[in-house]
Design a protein around this motif. Structure first.
Motif, short mmCIF file in Angstrom:
data_model
loop_
_atom_site.label_atom_id
_atom_site.label_comp_id
_atom_site.label_asym_id
_atom_site.label_seq_id
_atom_site.Cartn_x
_atom_site.Cartn_y
_atom_site.Cartn_z
N CYS A 266 0.83 -1.21 0.00
CA CYS A 266 0.00 0.00 0.00
C CYS A 266 0.86 1.26 0.00
O CYS A 266 0.57 2.23 -0.72
N TRP A 267 1.93 1.26 0.80
CA TRP A 267 2.83 2.42 0.82
C TRP A 267 3.49 2.61 -0.54
O TRP A 267 3.71 3.74 -0.99
N ARG A 268 3.80 1.51 -1.22
CA ARG A 268 4.39 1.61 -2.57
C ARG A 268 3.42 2.31 -3.52
O ARG A 268 3.83 3.19 -4.31
N ASP A 269 2.16 1.92 -3.48
CA ASP A 269 1.16 2.55 -4.35
C ASP A 269 1.05 4.04 -4.04
O ASP A 269 0.95 4.88 -4.95
N LEU A 270 1.05 4.38 -2.76
CA LEU A 270 0.96 5.79 -2.38
C LEU A 270 2.19 6.57 -2.81
O LEU A 270 2.08 7.70 -3.32
N GLU A 271 3.36 6.00 -2.61
CA GLU A 271 4.60 6.69 -2.97
C GLU A 271 4.67 6.91 -4.48
O GLU A 271 5.17 7.94 -4.95
#
Length: 669
Positions: free
Chosen positions: A411-416
């Motif tokens: 999820c953090w990858r998608d946000l970043e």
């Protein structure tokens, strides 16, 4: 539930009268209701297109401002300069159009005469009474557009001068809402007096329900669309004021601005007919009682509602499910669940109410169910990609609550990659999850984490000239990681605490996943001569481990009051054992706090959590003593020789501590 109570009353686009005449502005309300229905049902582009086609010149009171509201939502979701500037432009147009439809203010001499001869009606309720229906609606729309413009201006500008300018616009907005609400109350009071007089003449009694309410019966002479807008504005502005810090609140109340939070929530609830607060909490109500309450339909059907009813509902959800992270008073999760369930029957694929369902599940310590709702929210609409970022953020936290760092990392990858709100926080989230992940090559993960940490401090932003506290915190942690040659103690679990993921974790996860990871770190830290062999940051890491141990044990002993517990689940330690262990852990932080080198915030947060623990144990005097220490401004992390500087997230902790101190009697800590 009767389907008619939540069925949309305009399934097809209503015709729009042309040419447009200002005195016929309210004829556009059916079209605006249809457009709002489409938007809330996740047909965003269709809603935009309908508004555009119905008012290409952006000259119609309700279509121009309705389209501005849609652009405001888009701008705040994307946080992109282009979208924010477009939204500001449309809200400015909304202010202009509303101003053209408003009743012209009297000249100075007329206003002066009005102070002497009240019958001249140049200000206040009397002035509102002299308006036409269109002018009253224009007054309402003017306040709404000004509020949207101010909010966007504060977010976009990033400097204090703009903040002060928009704050003055906020003051104007609140004053308009106050005048309109006083007008509604005055008309309702007159209507109540008429009913009472009629009842007396007929020898009958008035409705007992009206005599027990703090509000008089609603006068049918006020149209429901205007009434719902006044409820939205009056309730929302009072609610915002009630959230201000105590010192500022005392000053504002001197100028006549009310801060009755319970009344604000009740006003917002009147738009949907939700009735009084539930009185239910997870630790006092049975599952059957909660279910029965949450399935109870509101007293207001879609045929009776005003156009802003759904926005009032959403405001209530934001308070009970999001703002509740910083406050305790009047938080009512069962009420939020009831609102969500009814609106999901109305909008089965409505992304905003799916978000609400996800938040209900998360605050009830059901993160897996929350993830399912957030996933459905992404599937429900693909038109506004930025709305997916809310789901990614919430799912990242929900996965932390499940102690699943690999799922959180995704999820953090998608946000970043896509998000624009805070690249700094997104990058840090990725980095800490990489450090604790068990997938892939460890060296590759460590190297990727290092590169991300190097970027974190330089990605910080400012709002109204001020740094975002959470970004300052992650920047400090990133610098600490680099200074310690690629080492941080329990970074994912520490972030879980900051984002309330520990508070919303299932108790079995806290006991079987989170607490063991803490004790795995404590084992080498508590061995003889550990300080000499451990290296830099020993006391910081020891205090962090002890602090997180205390937090985990506290939630094993006393789960969050809104948590829904599995009746078959029995912790391996008793409540008393867990509470005693938590007390010992927090006391260890107090003892070793003066030796902390960098993470001074741990001592202050430990006093806050220790106070909450004492409140759960029934020792309100000790709880208040701990809260007073946090609020006192005393230097708690060092000896009498001095202080080592401000600590991370100080303002947020102060706000939460004030809220905890005020809510001691509510048994919700």
């Amino acid at each position: 539930m009767d389907p008619a109570s939540y069925r949309s009353i305009y399934p097809d686009p209503p015709p729009v009268k042309v040419p447009y005449k200002a005195e016929e502005a309210l004829d556009d309300l059916p079209g605006v209701i249809y457009a709002l229905d489409q938007f809330l049902a996740s047909h965003m582009h269709e809603s935009e297109d309908y508004c555009n086609q119905s008012d290409e010149k952006k000259e119609r009171l309700y279509f121009a401002t309705g389209y501005g509201l849609i652009q405001c939502v888009k701008g705040l979701m994307s946080y992109g300069d282009e979208d924010l500037l477009a939204a500001i432009g449309h809200t400015k147009q909304g202010v202009l159009i509303a101003s053209q439809h408003r009743k012209k203010p009297p000249a100075f001499t007329s206003r002066l005469a009005g102070y002497v001869v009240s019958s001249l009606n140049t200000t206040g309720v009397g002035f509102v009474k002299t308006m036409t229906d269109v002018e009253r609606h224009a007054e309402l729309v003017y306040a709404e557009s000004l509020f949207e413009k101010a909010l966007l201006g504060i977010v976009y500008s990033g400097d204090w001068l703009a903040f002060i300018k928009e704050a003055l616009n906020m003051r104007t907005t609140i004053n308009v809402y106050r005048s309109l609400y006083k007008y509604v109350c005055a008309i309702d009071a007159e209507y109540a007096a008429e009913l009472a007089a009629s009842a007396t003449l007929n020898g009958s009694s008035t409705d007992s329900a009206s005599t027990t309410s703090r509000f008089p019966p609603e006068c049918p002479r006020i149209d429901r669309h205007f009434r719902s807008g006044v409820y939205l504005g009056a309730g929302m502005s009072t609610l915002i004021i009630s959230l201000l810090p105590a010192r500022l609140l005392n000053i504002i109340e001197m100028f006549g601005y009310a801060a009755d939070r319970a009344e604000a929530l009740e006003i917002l609830g009147r738009a949907g007919g939700w009735g009084p607060a539930s009185g239910h909490h997870a630790f006092t109500a049975s599952a059957d009682d909660r279910h029965e309450y949450e399935e109870t339909p509101p007293m207001m059907s879609t045929e009776q509602e005003g156009v802003r009813r759904a926005i009032c509902d959403m405001t209530l959800l934001i308070f009970h499910l999001v703002v509740s992270s910083f406050t305790f008073a009047c938080v009512d999760v069962p009420m939020a669940a009831r609102i969500v369930k009814w609106n999901l029957k109305r909008y089965p694929e409505g992304v905003f109410f799916l978000f609400g369902a996800g938040r209900v599940a998360l605050v009830r310590s059901q993160p897996q169910e929350a993830i399912e709702y957030y996933t459905k929210a992404m599937e429900a609409q693909k038109q506004y990609r930025n709305l997916h970022h809310i789901s990614f953020w919430e799912m990242a936290i929900a996965n932390l609550a499940l102690a699943d760092v690999d799922a959180s990392l995704a999820c953090w990858r998608d946000l970043e990659r896509e998000g624009t709100w805070s690249k700094s926080i997104y990058s840090y989230g990725m980095a800490v999850c990489l450090l604790e992940s068990t997938e892939g090559d460890p060296k590759a993960r460590q190297e990727e984490a290092r590169k991300l940490m190097e970027r974190v401090p330089g990605l910080r932003q400012k709002i109204a000239g001020k740094s975002i506290p959470l970004e300052k915190f992650v920047a400090r942690k990133a610098r600490k990681f680099l200074a310690q040659d690629g080492r941080l103690a329990l970074p994912a679990l520490e972030m879980s605490y900051v984002f309330l993921a520990i508070a919303h974790a299932p108790r079995r996860i806290v006991e079987t996943r989170m607490l063991p990871s803490v004790r795995a770190l404590l084992d080498p830290l508590t061995k003889p001569n550990a300080e000499k062999t451990y290296g830099t940051g020993y006391w910081d890491d020891l205090c962090l481990a002890r602090f997180l141990e205390g937090v985990c044990l506290r939630y094993i002993a006393f789960p969050d009051p809104d948590a829904v517990l599995d009746p078959k689940e029995t912790p391996s330690v008793s409540r008393d054992e867990a509470a005693e262990g938590a007390k010992a852990a927090f006391l260890a932080v107090f003892e070793n706090g003066p030796k902390i080198e960098l993470d001074h915030h741990l001592v202050y947060h430990a006093h806050y959590e220790y106070g909450r623990l004492m409140a759960c144990l029934g020792d309100e005097a000790e709880a208040r003593k701990q809260f007073d220490l946090v609020l006192s401004g005393k230097y708690l992390e060092v000896g009498p020789s001095g202080r080592k500087g401000r600590y991370s997230m100080e303002n947020a902790l102060t706000m939460r501590t004030h809220a905890a101190a005020d809510a001691l009697h509510q048994k919700r800590l």
